[in-house]
Design a protein around this motif. Structure first.
Motif, short mmCIF file in Angstrom:
data_model
loop_
_atom_site.label_atom_id
_atom_site.label_comp_id
_atom_site.label_asym_id
_atom_site.label_seq_id
_atom_site.Cartn_x
_atom_site.Cartn_y
_atom_site.Cartn_z
N LEU A 155 -52.31 16.04 -56.16
CA LEU A 155 -52.81 15.72 -54.82
C LEU A 155 -51.71 15.89 -53.78
N GLN A 156 -50.51 15.45 -54.13
CA GLN A 156 -49.43 15.56 -53.15
C GLN A 156 -49.05 17.01 -52.90
N TYR A 209 -50.92 19.93 -53.71
CA TYR A 209 -51.95 20.90 -53.31
C TYR A 209 -52.89 20.35 -52.25
N GLY A 210 -52.79 19.08 -51.96
CA GLY A 210 -53.64 18.51 -50.91
C GLY A 210 -54.61 17.49 -51.46
N TYR A 211 -54.88 16.48 -50.63
CA TYR A 211 -55.73 15.38 -51.10
C TYR A 211 -57.18 15.79 -51.28
N GLU A 212 -57.59 16.90 -50.66
CA GLU A 212 -58.99 17.29 -50.80
C GLU A 212 -59.35 17.55 -52.27
N ILE A 247 -59.09 15.81 -54.65
CA ILE A 247 -59.57 14.63 -55.35
C ILE A 247 -61.01 14.86 -55.83
#
Lengths: 839, 534
Positions: B371-372, B374-377, B379
């Motif tokens: 998540l950190q 590549y991005g929280y999206e 999830i």
């Protein structure tokens, strides 16, 4: 047998006509036929009699009776006629009785006297009355033509698809035509009518006067006209007792005959057989029957009783109070075999077989005779064919026996024709039985097809016989037994005096899982009769959900429909019911229904995902599915919201949902995301540039690339980025910047958690060998060789490898040695290897 | 014939326009857009729509809502369920099947699979025995039995071609697609992606070699090649381990150049004529050889790279059960260096599957890192993977994988890549679980592995479809049984290769025909499960 040809009557030189009895009539007619309206359906169909018609005397007090009999005179139905005066009766191709009333209404009855429907032949008729009517058959179905009191014709070519056509006026027609008939040419129905000496042809556009070619002079009126069964030929009877026979197109004359009887005949019909060259017409007066053809002499029969003629495909049926006979041209095969002194191969074979049965050596002589002429195959075929045309089972048997006998002497005679003939005759003999009363000839049967015959048996409710025939002929179940059982069941559900349970049980007992039976059709019939409960019971037996569901929906059993649809696995069907339910139920009930059906629920969720997002949320809420609610709000934070505050709010809802779902990790991650979003917003405000929606990793990288090292450090600390990853990140970013100084400083800030090989690699990637070499020396021993090779120092790599005494490293270095420059190194390695092996 | 695109239709002087579409709602929107813009343009055209493989009420409803339903003169269905890809391979090419079945609870593709199997049975006879493993397999079998009841009486009596049907859920074997395929065809697919039996390759290697050209006119458009067994050479090498391909290619090269040399020996007119008559075939063979040599070079560049080697090492460690329970360094480095997310996810999922789920701490660590970085999206993607069972916390603290691995002999140490003796050659050590199940079913039967079958998800079952006595097969001695194996949720080329290997075994006794909802690999599989909210 000697006088087998006794009832053969020659007409001219080439043809014989014979008349034989089909049945002695079982009916107990009180009236004379001439006092009744009579209609007999072709193909051995039923006979309808309407007694006491109105034309006789105006005895309105007595209601007339409509009787329906089978061709053998077995009563099928009898009912009191309660409607208006009837002009004409006729049978449709589906064996429905059409009764044309004077007021133009046509009442349709079933074979068992059950009223089916009615239609009208137009309003105009109401005033003018119907004078005369004909029911005729075309390839489209059955048609009705009427002549009104205004001397106008109206016709409909297909009563199944009623389209009335008013025919054009006949100029100068003052009184009813002396006779008329319907013709059918080029798939269009016409009317031919005679007025005095003139003939007119009416099609839907015009009325044209026509003249038959070669008509004898002196005709002042036509008394009777007849069209052949196939609409190909036409016969005209004139007031001079002259008969003209020609094609129905009136283009060609076939023959003519003068019978010298001027009295108008009661009936005139064609009597010909398909594919025969002979043409003959049967003319009936009160007590006389005459067969007329292309011959100077006619055949004459005396009629003892009032009789009625029914034209058939291959002959004429004649019935009276006491008998029912069939008159036809003797078929070629029979003629060959039975003609007196015939030497045809079939005749000889029949003879041979008879002698064989008598154990006489003559059998051999006959057989030899046939074989010498090489005609045995032909003989067998002749016998088989002739058997088909015989009415008496005894004679059928002798002929078949002869064929079978002849077959023994043939090497390769295909058995199909013999087997099929035996089967066909068994079926024919069964339906000809007077209990059944369908006197079909072989040719008619072939024209009608077994399917239609089965339909007709079903129509007469002769289910057991129909099933026996299917089984005997081994028809595929779907075409045969199943279909008949289904018809039986449809009939059964109409028996209102039997309870739902009993009917359902009886039907299931008989039908069971018979393949191809459509329980839904039966159920639909039951529903049609107002028996909803029975319909539901029957539907339980229906294996095809696709069929169950629509009917259940129609009967407003949507929930049952839903579970049936789910059972089928057909998702489209489930959707059909769902959308139906959605409109039918209120939202709460709808959701409750869904809740009990997980498959339907997930399908509906899919639907909502595309169509109604809000409903999706409600669904998750109802199920307390907080995990999915969380995901839902995450999605919403991207899709619906533009402003940062809105996005954060959506994420907060998501985080709350995740907490409720006990998904601590997701909740925390979402909170982190909110934090990052706010931070990115601030960075944008303070530093400019684009930060929103970058990942944490990319945010830090961007900061480093922008030279904001402090902030980058801070961010990494805030979000607790692991050291290793941070080192990678910084390393990559600084190398991208080609900030070698900073990189070196960074490398010396503390001991690298990722070692120093990555430093070498990244420098080489940027083609900076000089910098790379700085780090190569710091690489740990296990990766040293690799690092040295990367910076191109093959010689030193070799030294290290030799020092390590690692075979793997040695070969790795060796593979990097290029011939010219590293020759010495390669030798060195080989020596080291050799030494190692010695030890 | 045009591909469906938004806005206006391409200009063409035609009266009738037919849309061939999958019954998917988003496609309806595009069609509506097409029709509406066409209507605005003037001369009316006739529109028809053919749904493949089935009409859908939902789609028609959507068209109605968009106000264009009435524009279609014909709305029909073209029931193309199973599309033949090769002599022994059928696919429904339904990309979403796995996601729909396991994530969304939408069984439409299972219904289509059952329909397809019914069609197949109508053409090739009723399959007397059905075996299956998995929830979806059970459902397809139920639907088939149900449909059979619906169709009875109308079934035509055909001598059955297939002896058995084996229905396998993809989620019974989540492991296999995650591992990197090591057959020739598998690697082409892993690296370049085979789409509908076509592959697009970088053109440089295929440039015609002319001297003095100086590499000026290098083609820029990707080289598109069709790959199937109609090509003799490809049929021979497609299912081999890539390490065995080189030797075949060089042997072939020798044979072909020898064949061309023959022309010097041709003395008489007759001999020359014979030589010339073979020319087209030889030239085709030479072309084919040139193509595959180029492809093999391209692949070799990848497989000899250090990163490929490292990745493979990690995969093989996981599959043989080494260090599956702690955070893996290589994966960590991949994340730190921001390697492709799909690659990372494949590895993490592989580790999770090989450990019957990860320890909560390890799992959370990976997830946080992802998540950190590549991005929280992502999830949402992680959530999908968890729902599908690809990524999960270990429950009950027990790792079942070693039991499964040992009982089914999933890891073979002595792999012979050149002349394989076991299916494990397709992954250079790992024997695909799905294929092992098929192999054990044919001999000695599943009864021997009841215990493992109980560990694997979903029920296992057997159904018989009685045949009329006249159609029962009397097997000649030595005649092979034919098994149709249907992978619900997708199949990889390596698995296909393994099944073909089993078919060719001399004492195997079973030939396989393969059907699936989709031909896939780990990358396309994970990609289908990913969700990008923006």
């Amino acid at each position: 047998m000697d006088c087998y040809t006794a009832n053969w009557n020659p007409l001219g030189d080439s043809a014989f006509y014979r008349k034989y009895e089909l049945y002695s009539m079982d009916w107990d007619l009180k009236e004379e036929l001439r006092d009744c309206l009579v209609a007999a359906a072709p193909y051995g169909g039923p006979i309808a009699l309407l007694r006491n018609p109105w034309r006789k005397e105006k005895a309105a007090s007595v209601r007339p009776v409509l009787d329906i009999y089978s061709a053998s005179g077995m009563p099928l139905a009898s009912l009191l006629w309660k409607s208006g005066p009837v002009v004409s009766l006729g049978w449709s191709a589906e064996e429905e009785l059409l009764c044309v009333q004077e007021d133009g209404a046509v009442l349709v009855y079933g074979l068992h006297g059950d009223f089916r429907r009615h239609f009208s032949m137009g309003n105009e008729v109401l005033q003018n009355r119907v004078l005369d009517a004909r029911i005729f058959h075309t390839e489209f179905g059955s048609g009705v033509a009427i002549l009104t009191g205004a001397h106008r014709f109206t016709l409909s070519a297909n009563v199944g698809d009623l389209k009335l056509r008013r025919m054009p006026e006949v100029p100068g027609l003052q009184s009813a035509p002396s006779c008329w008939t319907t013709l059918c040419q080029d798939r269009v129905a016409h009317i031919l009518l005679a007025v005095g000496p003139d003939l007119y042809l009416l099609d839907h556009a015009a009325c044209s006067s026509v003249t038959p070619p070669g008509l004898a002079p002196g005709v002042s009126s036509f008394l009777q006209m007849a069209v052949s069964f196939t609409y190909r030929h036409l016969a005209l009877f004139t007031d001079t007792g002259y008969i003209w026979m020609g094609t129905a197109s009136l283009k060609e004359k076939l023959c003519e005959f003068n019978c010298n009887i001027r009295a108008p005949p009661k009936q005139m019909v064609w009597c010909s057989r398909p594919r025969s060259k002979e043409r003959a017409v049967v003319v009936a007066w009160e007590r006389r029957l005459m067969v007329v053809g292309d011959a100077p002499e006619s055949i004459q029969f005396v009629l003892d009783e009032d009789s009625y003629l029914v034209p058939e495909l291959d002959g004429v049926r004649i019935f009276s109070r006491s008998t029912h006979e069939f008159l036809h041209e003797v078929p070629a095969a029979s003629e060959e075999i039975f003609k007196i002194a015939s030497m045809a191969p079939g005749a000889l074979l029949l003879e041979a077989q008879k002698e064989y049965e008598k154990e006489s050596q003559k059998a051999d002589e006959y057989l030899r005779e046939i074989q010498e002429l090489g005609q045995l195959t032909q003989a067998v075929q002749q016998c088989i064919e002739a058997a088909g045309h015989e009415h008496q089972p005894d004679m059928q048997k002798s002929l078949l026996r002869a064929a079978s006998f002849g077959k023994c002497f043939l090497d390769r005679f295909p058995p199909d024709s013999f087997v099929h003939m035996c089967q066909d005759l068994r079926v024919l003999n069964a339906v000809r039985d007077y209990h059944i009363g369908i006197p079909l000839t072989y040719s008619q049967y072939k024209q009608l097809t077994i399917q239609v015959l089965l339909d007709r048996l079903v129509l007469r409710r002769l289910y057991p016989l129909a099933i026996q025939i299917c089984e005997y002929l081994r028809l595929p179940e779907v075409q045969g037994v199943s279909r008949i059982l289904a018809h039986w069941a449809c009939y059964k559900v109409q028996q209102k005096d039997v309870s739902d349970e009993d009917v359902a049980r009886a039907i299931n007992q008989k039908l069971g899982d018979t393949p191809g039976v459509s329980y839904s059709d039966i159920a639909a019939r039951a529903y049609g009769c107002g028996r909803t409960e029975l319909a539901i019971k029957l539907l339980e037996y229906e294996p095809r959900s696709g069929e169950q569901v629509p009917l259940l929906l129609k009967m407003k059993r949507s929930k049952l429909a839903l579970s049936k649809a789910i059972e089928s696995g057909d998702t489209d069907l489930v959707f059909t019911v769902l959308l139906h339910l959605k409109n039918e139920l209120n939202r709460g009930d709808f959701f409750m229904t869904l809740r009990n059906q997980p498959m339907a629920l997930s399908l509906y969720r899919q639907f909502c995902k595309h169509q109604e997002l809000e409903t999706l949320k409600d669904l998750y809420n109802q199920d307390d599915n907080h995990q999915e609610l969380g995901s839902f709000h995450i999605r919403a934070s991207y899709a619906a919201e533009e402003r940062i505050e809105g996005r954060v709010a959506a994420l907060q809802t998501a985080a709350d949902a995740f907490y409720k779902a006990k998904n601590e990790f997701a909740a925390k991650a979402t909170e982190d995301q909110m934090r990052l979003l706010r931070l990115q917003r601030r960075l944008e405000d303070e530093l400019g540039g684009e930060f929103l929606d970058l990942s944490l990793h990319d945010t830090v990288t961007t900061l480093i690339l922008g030279g904001h090292n402090k902030r980058a450090e801070q961010l990494a600390r805030d979000f607790r980025i692991p050291d290793k990853r941070l080192w990678w990140l910084k390393l990559t970013a600084l190398a991208d910047l080609e900030d070698w100084e900073e990189l070196e400083k960074f490398s010396k800030s503390k001991k690298s958690p990722i070692g120093y090989l990555p430093f070498v690699e990244i420098c080489m990637k940027q083609h900076n060998k000089y910098e790379a070499k700085k780090y190569a020396s710091r690489v740990g021993p296990e990766q040293k060789v690799k690092a040295l090779l990367l910076v191109g120092d093959v010689a030193q790599a070799a030294d290290v490898a030799i020092e390590h005494r690692s075979e793997a490293e040695l070969s790795l270095v060796l593979s990097h040695c290029t011939g010219a420059t590293d020759g010495a190194t390669a030798d060195k390695i080989q020596r080291a290897r050799a030494q190692a092996q010695k030890k | 014939m045009f591909t469906l695109k938004g806005n206006r239709l391409p200009a063409a002087d035609v009266k009738n326009i037919i849309f061939f579409v999958r019954p998917r709602l988003e496609l309806m929107d595009i069609i509506a857009e097409n029709v509406l813009s066409e209507d605005r343009r003037g001369p009316t055209r006739d529109f028809h729509i053919l749904f493949v493989p089935r009409r859908s009420l939902l789609c028609e409803q959507r068209l109605k809502d968009l106000g264009v339903l009435g524009s279609f003169i014909h709305r029909e269905e073209y029931s193309l369920d199973l599309i033949p890809f090769d002599g022994d391979l059928l696919s429904m090419e339904s990309e979403g099947a796995f996601k729909e079945c396991y994530l969304e609870g939408d069984q439409t593709s299972l219904y289509h699979a059952a329909k397809g199997l019914m069609t197949l049975q109508a053409l090739y006879g009723t399959i007397p025995q059905i075996f299956g493993k998995g929830e979806c397999a059970r459902q397809v079998a139920n639907m088939m039995i149900r449909m059979k009841r619906e169709f009875t009486g109308s079934q035509n009596l055909i001598f059955p071609v297939f002896d058995n049907l084996l229905l396998l859920d993809r989620n019974v074997d989540l492991l296999t697609p995650l591992a990197t395929q090591l057959t020739y065809e598998g690697l082409i697919d892993e690296i370049y992606g085979i789409q509908n039996s076509y592959v697009k390759l970088p053109p440089e290697k295929f440039a015609p070699k002319k001297q003095g050209d100086g590499g000026k006119d290098l083609p820029t458009e990707a080289k598109k090649l069709q790959l199937n067994s109609a090509e003799e050479l490809y049929a021979e090498i497609r299912d081999k381990n890539f390490n065995a391909v080189g030797s075949v290619l060089s042997k072939k090269a020798k044979i072909i150049s020898a064949a061309f040399e023959e022309r010097h020996n041709a003395k008489t007119v007759g001999e020359i004529k014979q030589f010339v008559s073979q020319l087209p075939h030889m030239q085709a063979a030479r072309g084919s050889l040139a193509n595959h040599t180029s492809i093999a070079e391209l692949i070799k560049d990848v497989t000899t790279s250090e990163d490929f080697f490292d990745k493979l090492t990690v995969e093989q460690e996981f599959m043989s059960g080494i260090d599956t329970d702690k955070v893996n360094n290589y994966i960590e480095d991949c994340i730190a260096q921001k390697h492709s997310l799909i690659k990372v996810l494949r590895l993490v999922c592989l580790q999770s599957v090989c450990n019957s789920g990860l320890k909560q701490k390890v799992l959370d660590y990976y997830k946080r890192e992802i998540l950190q970085t590549y991005g929280y999206e992502h999830i949402l993607t992680l959530h999908n993977l968890e729902k599908a069972g690809l990524l999960k916390p270990q429950t009950g603290g027990r790792n079942n994988y070693p039991t499964i691995r040992k009982t089914l002999r999933l890891w073979m140490d002595d792999v012979n890549e050149q002349n394989p003796t076991d299916i494990s050659y397709v992954y250079s050590g790992y024997a695909p679980l799905s294929v092992r199940l098929a192999q054990l079913l044919s001999r000695p039967g599943w009864r021997s592995i009841e215990e493992v079958l109980r560990i694997l998800p979903g029920p296992h079952f057997e159904e018989r479809q009685p045949l009329p006595t006249g159609l029962q097969k009397k097997r000649q001695p030595g005649e092979n049984r034919v098994t149709l194996i249907f992978f619900l949720g997708g199949v990889t080329f390596a698995e296909i290769a393994a099944l073909r290997f089993l078919s060719q075994l001399e004492d195997g006794g079973t030939e396989y025909v393969i059907a699936t909802t989709k031909l896939m690999n780990g990358t396309s599989w994970i990609e289908a499960l990913m969700e990008k909210p923006f």
